[in-house]
Scaffold this active site. Structure first.
Site, PDB file in Angstrom:
ATOM      1  N   PRO A 164      23.335  76.794  82.819  1.00 46.34           N
ATOM      2  CA  PRO A 164      24.266  75.842  83.430  1.00 46.34           C
ATOM      3  C   PRO A 164      24.363  74.482  82.742  1.00 46.34           C
ATOM      4  O   PRO A 164      25.171  73.650  83.160  1.00 46.34           O
ATOM      5  CB  PRO A 164      23.698  75.678  84.848  1.00 46.34           C
ATOM      6  CG  PRO A 164      22.247  76.002  84.730  1.00 46.34           C
ATOM      7  CD  PRO A 164      22.126  77.021  83.644  1.00 46.34           C
ATOM      8  N   LYS A 165      23.536  74.248  81.689  1.00 49.11           N
ATOM      9  CA  LYS A 165      23.615  72.942  81.018  1.00 49.11           C
ATOM     10  C   LYS A 165      24.168  73.060  79.603  1.00 49.11           C
ATOM     11  O   LYS A 165      23.930  72.223  78.751  1.00 49.11           O
ATOM     12  CB  LYS A 165      22.224  72.295  80.994  1.00 49.11           C
ATOM     13  CG  LYS A 165      21.770  71.935  82.397  1.00 49.11           C
ATOM     14  CD  LYS A 165      20.746  70.837  82.413  1.00 49.11           C
ATOM     15  CE  LYS A 165      20.545  70.364  83.844  1.00 49.11           C
ATOM     16  NZ  LYS A 165      19.545  69.317  83.970  1.00 49.11           N
ATOM     17  N   ASN A 166      24.921  74.095  79.363  1.00 43.92           N
ATOM     18  CA  ASN A 166      25.521  74.329  78.053  1.00 43.92           C
ATOM     19  C   ASN A 166      26.982  73.871  78.103  1.00 43.92           C
ATOM     20  O   ASN A 166      27.713  74.233  79.029  1.00 43.92           O
ATOM     21  CB  ASN A 166      25.392  75.832  77.764  1.00 43.92           C
ATOM     22  CG  ASN A 166      26.258  76.315  76.630  1.00 43.92           C
ATOM     23  OD1 ASN A 166      27.430  75.972  76.509  1.00 43.92           O
ATOM     24  ND2 ASN A 166      25.680  77.159  75.787  1.00 43.92           N
TER      25      ASN A 166
END
Lengths: 349, 364
Positions: A115-117
Site C-alpha cells: 500500500p505504500k508504492n
C-alpha cells in the site's frame, strides 16, 4: 488445486526460465548494460534476470501480445516499483482490449499487499479513469485506511476520487468515525477541512460555529492534541482570532483543565492578531504584555524544547508593537523592509 | 572488571559519538553491490549513487571513489537526442540501464527506443552527482534536458516524473527547480504556474502538502520552500505573516528529533527536511540541537554504519544521507556544510557557481 507451470516449478524450487520455454524461443533476451564500471549493482537471482531480460526484449520490439501481458505480471511480482513495466502493461491493456474489471481485481490485490508504492496507486487511478467508474473506490480506500489510517497515498487517492467524481456524501460522517477512533489522526482532521471547504464552506457563521464547538469538544477530550488546535486556528485565522465572539473567553476557560503548550500558543496568536489589527476591543499595551508573558511561560515551562524560538517570538513582538528601543539578537531574521538577497538568487534571464 | 558506574558513563558516551569511518565504508559498500531485496530501487539507482556521493562529500571522503569511472557511468544514463531530434521532449537522465539501451557515455547521438525517456528525479540527481564529482557538465545536452523538463509540467504548475505520465506532486516541482537552478536556466519551467501550485498546496495549518487539499507534510514543505528559495521568490510569494506561520508549523515538528506530520512518530530524515526548511527561514538556530543530535545518533548503526529512520532498525542509504545532513546543519565537527536548498555540500555549490560564471562569460 490447479497450479500453472510456473507455480509448479516455483514450488519445486526450480524455475522454468523464459529463455528455455519454446513459446519464447523467437525472442533474444536483452541484458542490462552498465558498461565497464557498474555502480550500485543489484545482485539479482537468475530467475529475476531471466524475467527482466525477456521484458527488455519485448520492450525493444514494442510487442503487443498475450504473452507480453502475462510477462508484465511476472515482472510486477518481482518488482512492483518498476514504472516502465506498469506503463507497458497499460499500453497492452488498451492494445489487447483487456477486461478492465479483471484489472481492478488485480490492482486491488497488489495494493493490499504493497500500500505504500506510488506506481500501484497511479495504475489504479488510470483504470478507474478508463472505466469511468469510481463506485468501489471509497470503500476500497477505507479498507486500506483501516490498516493504516494515515497512509498518504490512500488519502491522496481518496481526495482525487471525491473531487473528480463529486462524491462528497457521507464523507463528513466517515471523518467523524475516524476521529472517534483516534482524535489525534491529523490526516482525518485534514480531510475534515477538505470536505467542508468543498461542500458548505466556512463562510456560513452557523457552520463555522458548529466547527468551533466540535473542535473545542475534541480538545476537552484530549487537550494535548496539536491537530485539533491547528484546525481551530486554521478555520478562524481568516476572520481574525481576536474578532471571533467569545473565543478568548472559551479558550481562557480551558486553561485550568485542558492546559497544553498548544493552548498557550493559541492565546499568543490571538493576542498577536489583536495587536496586528489594532483592535479597539483590546488594550494594546496590556495585550502585548499578556502575549510576552505567555511567550515566557512557553519558553520556561510549557514548551521548553522551543525555548529559543519563544524568546525570538517575544523579541519580534516587542520590536513590532513595543514602544521602547528595539530588542535584538544579531542573528534574528531581518524585518521585511530590508532588502535581503539570498545567496541562491539566480541572475535575471 | 569495570564498575557499573563506569560502564554506564562509557555507554552513554558511546551513544553520542559520530562514527565517521563506519559511514564512509557504508557508502563505499552501497556503491559496489546491493542485495536483491533492493530490487525496487532498480529504476532509481542513480538516487542511491547521489546519497552515497553527496554523503561522502559531506563526510569529506570523496577521495575513496573513482571519480572518472563514476562520471562515465552517470553520463551513460543520459537520454540523448536522436539524430533526427524527434525525442527532445523525452530527454534527461535515466535512473539506471533497466530499459536495456546499449551503453553510451554520452559520446554521440542517442539510439532511438520507444520506451526510453528521462525521469525528473534522475535528471536532478544525475546533474548533482556530476557537479559533486567536479565535472563541468560539458557532455550534458542542456537544451534537450530543458525541453524534456518543459514537457513534464502540467497546467496546474506541478510536474510529472516521466513524459509517459505518472503521479504529479511537490517532489517533482523540487526536482524541476533544482534542474533549472543547476543549469542556470529557468526556461525549463513556467515559474508562475509552479508558484501558484505551491500556494494552492498550502494547508489551513500553514504547512505545505504534496498538492492542494492534501495534508501538510515536512517533505513537501521542504520541496516548496527550497524551490521558492532557488527561484529567488520566497519573500514575494509569501507575506511576512505567512512566513511566520510556516516557521511555526515547522518548528512544532521537533519532538526530540523531528517528525513529518503532527502526531506522527519522529524519523531521522526529517531532521534534514524540516531542519533545512527552518534554516532557509532563518530560524533553525532556535531549535534544540542537543535533542535533535541525540535522536539522530540513536538511529546510528554502530556495527555496519549508516543511519535508520528509528533506533534499532536497519540503516539504508537515504536515512544515512539525511541523518548526516541533519547533523551537518547543526555544525557537526568533521562534516562539510550543506546548502539547505540545493541539498549538496557548500563546496559543490561553490564549484557550481564558478561553472555558472564561466557560462555567463562565454555567452557575453
Amino acid at each position: 488445486n490447479e497450479l500453472n507451470k510456473t507455480q509448479f516449478y516455483n514450488l519445486m524450487c526450480l524455475f522454468f526460465y523464459f529463455r528455455d520455454r519454446k513459446e519464447w524461443a523467437d525472442l533474444e533476451p536483452v541484458p542490462q548494460d552498465d558498461g565497464p564500471n557498474p555502480v550500485v549493482k543489484i545482485a539479482y537471482s537468475e530467475k529475476f534476470t531471466d524475467v527482466f531480460d525477456m521484458f527488455r526484449a519485448l520492450l525493444k520490439n514494442d510487442e503487443k501480445s498475450e504473452r507480453a501481458f502475462a510477462l508484465t505480471a511476472e515482472a510486477i511480482e518481482l518488482n512492483a516499483a518498476n514504472y516502465t513495466v506498469w506503463h507497458y502493461r497499460r499500453v497492452l491493456l488498451q492494445a489487447l482490449d483487456k477486461d478492465l474489471r479483471e484489472e481492478m481485481k488485480y490492482i486491488t490485490a497488489i495494493i493490499e499487499d504493497q500500500p505504500k508504492n506510488y506506481q500501484v496507486w497511479h495504475h489504479r487511478r488510470m483504470v478507474v479513469e478508463w472505466l469511468n467508474d469510481p463506485s468501489e473506490e471509497l470503500q476500497f480506500v477505507a479498507e486500506i485506511l483501516s490498516q493504516d489510517a494515515k497512509n498518504y497515498h490512500a488519502w491522496q487517492h481518496r481526495q482525487w476520487v471525491m473531487q473528480e467524481y463529486k462524491l462528497w456524501d457521507g464523507e463528513l460522517e466517515y471523518v467523524e468515525e475516524l476521529l472517534e477512533e483516534d482524535v489525534r489522526n491529523n490526516s482525518a482532521w485534514n480531510q475534515r477541512h477538505f470536505v467542508i471547504s468543498h461542500t458548505s464552506g466556512y463562510s456560513d457563521s452557523a457552520i463555522l460555529e458548529r466547527e468551533v464547538q466540535y473542535t473545542l469538544k475534541q480538545i476537552k477530550k484530549a487537550p494535548h492534541n496539536e491537530s485539533a488546535w491547528n484546525y481551530l486556528n486554521g478555520i478562524l485565522q481568516d476572520g481574525g482570532l481576536s474578532s471571533y465572539p467569545g473565543l478568548l473567553e472559551q479558550v481562557t476557560e480551558l486553561q485550568d483543565t485542558c492546559s497544553s503548550p498548544y493552548l498557550t500558543a493559541f492565546l499568543v496568536d490571538l493576542y498577536e492578531d489583536a495587536l496586528e489589527t489594532n483592535s479597539s476591543s483590546y488594550d494594546q499595551q496590556e495585550t502585548l504584555n499578556k502575549a510576552l508573558e505567555l511567550c515566557k511561560l512557553l519558553a520556561e515551562e510549557k514548551d521548553t524544547i522551543r525555548r529559543e524560538y519563544w524568546n525570538y517570538v517575544s523579541r519580534s513582538l516587542q520590536n513590532t508593537y513595543g514602544s521602547g528601543d528595539p530588542v535584538a539578537s544579531s542573528s534574528d531574521p531581518p524585518p521585511p523592509s530590508s532588502s535581503q538577497q539570498p545567496d541562491t538568487e539566480p541572475s535575471d534571464p | 572488571n569495570i564498575s557499573t558506574e563506569q560502564r554506564k558513563a562509557e555507554s552513554s558516551d558511546e551513544q553520542e559519538d559520530f562514527l565517521r569511518e563506519r559511514h564512509v565504508r557504508f557508502f563505499q559498500r552501497c556503491l559496489q553491490v546491493l542485495p536483491e531485496r533492493y530490487a525496487p530501487y532498480e529504476t532509481s539507482r542513480l538516487t542511491i549513487v547521489f546519497f552515497a556521493l553527496s554523503g561522502l562529500d559531506v563526510l569529506d571522503a570523496l577521495d575513496v571513489v573513482d571519480k572518472p569511472s563514476l562520471i562515465e557511468w552517470i553520463y551513460s544514463l543520459q537520454v540523448l537526442p536522436t539524430d533526427d531530434k524527434s525525442n527532445l521532449s523525452r530527454c534527461g537522465f535515466r535512473g539506471s540501464s533497466h530499459i536495456g539501451v546499449p551503453y553510451n557515455s554520452s559520446k554521440g547521438p542517442g539510439a532511438p527506443h520507444t520506451y526510453d525517456s528521462g525521469h525528473v528525479a534522475m535528471t536532478y540527481t544525475g546533474l548533482a552527482c556530476l557537479i559533486i564529482l567536479g565535472d563541468d557538465l560539458s557532455r550534458v545536452c542542456r537544451e534537450a534536458c530543458l525541453a524534456g523538463l518543459r514537457a513534464l509540467q502540467l497546467e496546474d504548475g506541478s510536474f510529472y516524473a516521466v513524459p509517459e505520465g505518472s503521479e504529479n506532486d511537490m517532489r517533482f516541482v523540487y526536482c524541476a527547480a533544482c534542474i533549472c537552478f543547476m543549469l542556470d536556466d529557468w526556461s525549463g519551467m513556467d515559474r508562475q504556474r509552479a508558484i501558484d501550485y505551491i500556494r494552492r498546496s498550502t494547508s489551513y495549518d500553514s504547512g505545505i502538502g504534496q498538492g492542494a487539499g492534501l495534508e501538510s507534510h515536512g517533505g513537501s514543505t521542504f520541496c516548496a520552500v527550497a524551490s521558492l528559495c532557488m527561484m529567488g521568490n520566497l519573500q514575494e510569494v509569501f507575506s511576512e505573516r505567512e512566513l511566520k506561520r510556516i516557521r511555526r508549523w515547522c518548528i512544532l515538528r521537533q519532538q526530540n528529533g523531528f517528525h513529518g506530520r503532527p502526531n506522527k512518530p519522529v524519523d531521522t530524515c526529517y531532521s534534514f527536511w524540516v531542519g533545512a526548511t527552518l534554516e532557509l527561514l532563518d530560524v533553525f538556530q532556535y531549535t534544540n540541537f542537543e535533542k535533535n543530535r541525540s535522536y539522530i545518533l540513536s538511529t546510528q548503526d554502530r556495527l555496519v554504519g549508516g543511519f535508520a529512520k528509528w533506533p534499532d532498525s536497519h540503516p539504508d542509504p537515504l536515512h544515512t544521507y539525511f541523518g548526516i545532513c541533519g547533523l551537518s546543519l547543526m555544525g557537526e565537527a568533521e562534516l562539510q556544510k550543506v546548502h539547505p536548498a540545493l541539498n549538496i555540500s557548500v563546496r559543490a555549490f561553490e564549484s557550481l557557481r564558478r561553472l555558472h560564471e564561466a557560462w555567463r562569460q562565454k555567452s557575453t
